[in-house]
Design an enzyme around this catalytic site. Structure first.
Site, mmCIF file in Angstrom:
data_model
loop_
_atom_site.group_PDB
_atom_site.id
_atom_site.type_symbol
_atom_site.label_atom_id
_atom_site.label_comp_id
_atom_site.label_asym_id
_atom_site.label_seq_id
_atom_site.Cartn_x
_atom_site.Cartn_y
_atom_site.Cartn_z
ATOM 1 N N GLU A 57 25.565 36.651 13.802
ATOM 2 C CA GLU A 57 24.492 35.873 14.432
ATOM 3 C C GLU A 57 23.141 36.571 14.376
ATOM 4 O O GLU A 57 22.092 35.933 14.237
ATOM 5 C CB GLU A 57 24.857 35.566 15.890
ATOM 6 C CG GLU A 57 26.090 34.679 16.069
ATOM 7 C CD GLU A 57 27.402 35.435 15.910
ATOM 8 O OE1 GLU A 57 27.393 36.685 15.853
ATOM 9 O OE2 GLU A 57 28.467 34.776 15.842
ATOM 10 N N PHE A 82 26.512 32.834 22.017
ATOM 11 C CA PHE A 82 26.116 33.776 20.959
ATOM 12 C C PHE A 82 24.646 33.568 20.570
ATOM 13 O O PHE A 82 23.936 34.518 20.257
ATOM 14 C CB PHE A 82 27.006 33.612 19.730
ATOM 15 C CG PHE A 82 28.473 33.631 20.045
ATOM 16 C CD1 PHE A 82 29.001 34.638 20.845
ATOM 17 C CD2 PHE A 82 29.328 32.649 19.580
ATOM 18 C CE1 PHE A 82 30.346 34.662 21.161
ATOM 19 C CE2 PHE A 82 30.685 32.667 19.882
ATOM 20 C CZ PHE A 82 31.194 33.667 20.680
ATOM 21 N N ARG A 166 29.651 20.283 24.297
ATOM 22 C CA ARG A 166 30.762 20.089 23.382
ATOM 23 C C ARG A 166 31.394 18.696 23.481
ATOM 24 O O ARG A 166 31.760 18.093 22.479
ATOM 25 C CB ARG A 166 31.819 21.146 23.722
ATOM 26 C CG ARG A 166 32.994 21.216 22.787
ATOM 27 C CD ARG A 166 33.959 22.314 23.264
ATOM 28 N NE ARG A 166 35.024 22.545 22.309
ATOM 29 C CZ ARG A 166 34.939 23.385 21.283
ATOM 30 N NH1 ARG A 166 33.827 24.068 21.078
ATOM 31 N NH2 ARG A 166 35.950 23.548 20.466
#
Lengths: 310, 280
Positions: A57, A82, A166
């Site tokens: 990342e 992240f 999500r």
């Protein structure tokens, strides 16, 4: 009325493709989660402008900085935890100080990644991203608003963080309505209390307003899709229109909506309270609902806070 | 670009003099050591290798130099000033309030600076992004990105993410330059945190490795020219250098990583460099 559910992640990927068709300078980078963040749709459409950076990342964000400083509009996607944490320094140092055109999608945010537990549940991402000067932070409430936020992000000169969840969520925003950066969006009028919410908590707030109406309380529901620049003046002005203000977010109370609203209302006589995740990490569960109940961020929690204030 | 070795050496001496001038005498600290160790490389790049236009720092046809070891930006400031990217009058304002010359590179303040670096380990990734943008824009055959890194910086994990990425994307318009002066802020690299061996590491990461004396202008030039011929993989030039090179009392002295010169040292450094410049 029956609610229509759809997915924020899919909306994100589809809008990215639409942007890519309009602007050849739009590029996308991913850290091995493209099939989840749905940046994979961009890869299918524009393989030459898509960079699979591997599970790295930090490298992804700095590489995006190099692309952005060369005239590209670089969209990076990964899980919110992240995106905001692992690559914080990269976002701060080169991208934000330089005011570069990097757009970061924090996917599966809040408690929406219910199964993966504390390491994967970003409950402080808005605080982290908002703390960086030059940043814009969007917290869209539904797939329609995700599309609008993606478009708004591309039009902004500088870094933008877009918080995406999500799970499938109800569509709440009229696609023909205008998304204005840094403006509140009133989704339901009311006179006794104003409930300020973002993300998945907007639907909870609307449900709470229904319940409150049955108890004789008129609740205004306001969607805060821009957490930065935060609409301090608008929130302050709201205080004059109602008897109480309650905020609702699937984020800890530190550095998110509760904090920002309290700051906006610091000289107001209107009482305020908040519904937010306590200063704690998440954990695994079988559903988001189970976690939201445990951490006290449901429609029922909103109702209780409103009733206690009035 | 046809530039004589003499001209490059003169530029390197001038860069070192500017570095001393920028840091200043007693009471001022500055990154003397790591800036002087890469001065010959910076001089060679700017005078003999890189395409650029001081009158138009954002000219799209330019090559780019990134100081991943951002604290050595004063070497780059000196070169940019000498080339006319901004007036040399700014040099003495280094690190002053309101100055265009910040303690670390700032893209929005200094003409000719390509990105904000300073948090170590990130420059090579940024350089990769620039090189990929050149590819997208059809400039990869004609333009290059140069990225100067420090050997202490090799401890940063992101360097190796970027090293893998450059190989993965077969980026051949990037040239990494490792300023291997052997000293980091608190002592010798091999004693503090041993990142050796470098050539083997870079080769195993898929890079074309060239080792040189980083103060030998013909070797620097030859390495940069060799990098132009490498296709399908990135190139790293491992330049063996001396920290504080060209300043007699600072060579190989850890204290001048970010130290202060006494008034006498400051005067000595300027005198030595003036003598050096008088040779040209």
């Amino acid at each position: 009325m029956m609610k229509k559910y759809s997915n924020q992640r899919r909306a994100y990927g589809e809008e990215l493709v639409a942007l890519g068709r309009e602007n050849p300078n739009v590029v996308a980078l991913e850290a091995d989660l493209g099939k989840s963040t749905m940046s994979c749709l961009f890869q299918e459409a524009f393989p030459d402008r898509y960079f699979e950076m591997g599970i790295a990342e930090q490298d992804m964000l700095s590489t995006a900085a190099g692309l952005a400083v060369s005239g590209k509009i670089a969209f990076c996607s990964t899980f919110a935890v992240f995106a905001s944490g692992r690559a914080y320094d990269q976002m701060r140092q080169t991208i934000s100080i330089g005011r570069l055109n990097v757009k970061l999608c924090g996917s599966s945010s809040g408690l929406s990644d219910f199964g993966d537990g504390s390491t994967h549940q970003a409950v402080e991402d808005v605080a982290l991203m908002s703390a960086i000067p030059n940043m814009t932070v969007f917290t869209p409430c539904d797939p329609v608003e995700v599309r609008q936020a993606v478009r708004a992000a591309a039009a902004i000169q500088g870094p933008v963080y877009i918080r995406v969840v999500r799970n499938d969520v109800p569509e709440l925003i009229d696609p023909s309505s205008k998304f204005e950066v840094g403006k509140l969006r009133t989704l339901r009028e009311g006179t006794d209390v104003a409930i300020l919410a973002h993300g998945v908590m907007v639907d909870e707030a609307l449900e709470a307003a229904e319940t409150l109406q049955k108890a004789g309380i008129s609740a205004k529901v306001v969607n805060v899709a821009t957490m930065k620049p935060f609409p301090y003046d608008e929130v302050k002005a709201l205080a004059g229109q109602v008897k109480a203000i309650v905020t609702a977010e699937d984020h800890t109370f530190i550095g998110g909506l509760a904090s920002a609203a309290a700051l906006a209302l610091r000289q107001s006589a209107t009482p305020m309270d908040y519904v937010a995740i306590p200063d704690s990490f998440g954990q695994s569960a079988q559903s988001s609902e189970e976690l939201m109940k445990f951490y006290g961020v449901t429609r029922d929690d909103i109702v209780k806070k409103v009733q206690a204030l009035l | 670009m046809k530039v004589s070795q003499r001209e490059i050496e003169k530029m390197a001496a001038q860069i070192r003099r500017d570095i001393v001038l920028m840091i200043g005498g007693e009471g001022h600290v500055g990154h003397l050591g790591g800036s002087c160790s890469c001065a010959d490389i910076v001089a060679t790049l700017y005078t003999a290798k890189m395409k650029g236009n001081p009158a138009d720092p954002k000219w799209p046809g330019r090559d780019k130099l990134l100081m991943s070891k951002g604290h050595a930006c004063i070497a780059q400031y000196a070169a940019l000033a000498e080339l006319g990217y901004f007036s040399k009058e700014h040099l003495v304002t280094l690190k002053s309030f309101g100055s265009m010359l910040q303690g670390h590179p700032d893209i929005n303040k200094t003409p000719g600076i390509e990105a904000n670096t300073g948090s170590l380990g990130q420059g090579l990734s940024i350089a990769n992004g620039m090189a990929l943008a050149m590819r997208l824009d059809g400039r990869a055959e004609t333009n290059k990105v140069y990225c100067i890194m420090g050997d202490g910086e090799m401890a940063e994990g992101q360097i190796w993410e970027a090293a893998m990425a450059a190989k993965n994307f077969k980026i051949d318009n990037i040239v990494g330059i490792l300023d291997l002066n052997g000293l980091q802020a608190t002592g010798p690299v091999e004693d503090r945190f041993d990142t050796n061996p470098m050539p083997e590491k870079w080769a195993s990461f898929g890079w074309h490795v060239i080792e040189i004396d980083g103060h030998d202008i013909p070797q620097i030039l030859a390495a940069l020219d060799e990098a132009d011929t490498v296709k399908g993989q990135p190139t790293i030039i491992i330049a063996h250098t001396v920290k504080g090179k060209g300043i007699s009392f600072a060579e190989n002295v850890v204290g001048f990583h970010n130290g202060a010169m006494t008034h006498e040292q400051y005067e000595t450094a300027l005198r030595e460099l003036d003598e050096r410049l008088a040779q040209f």
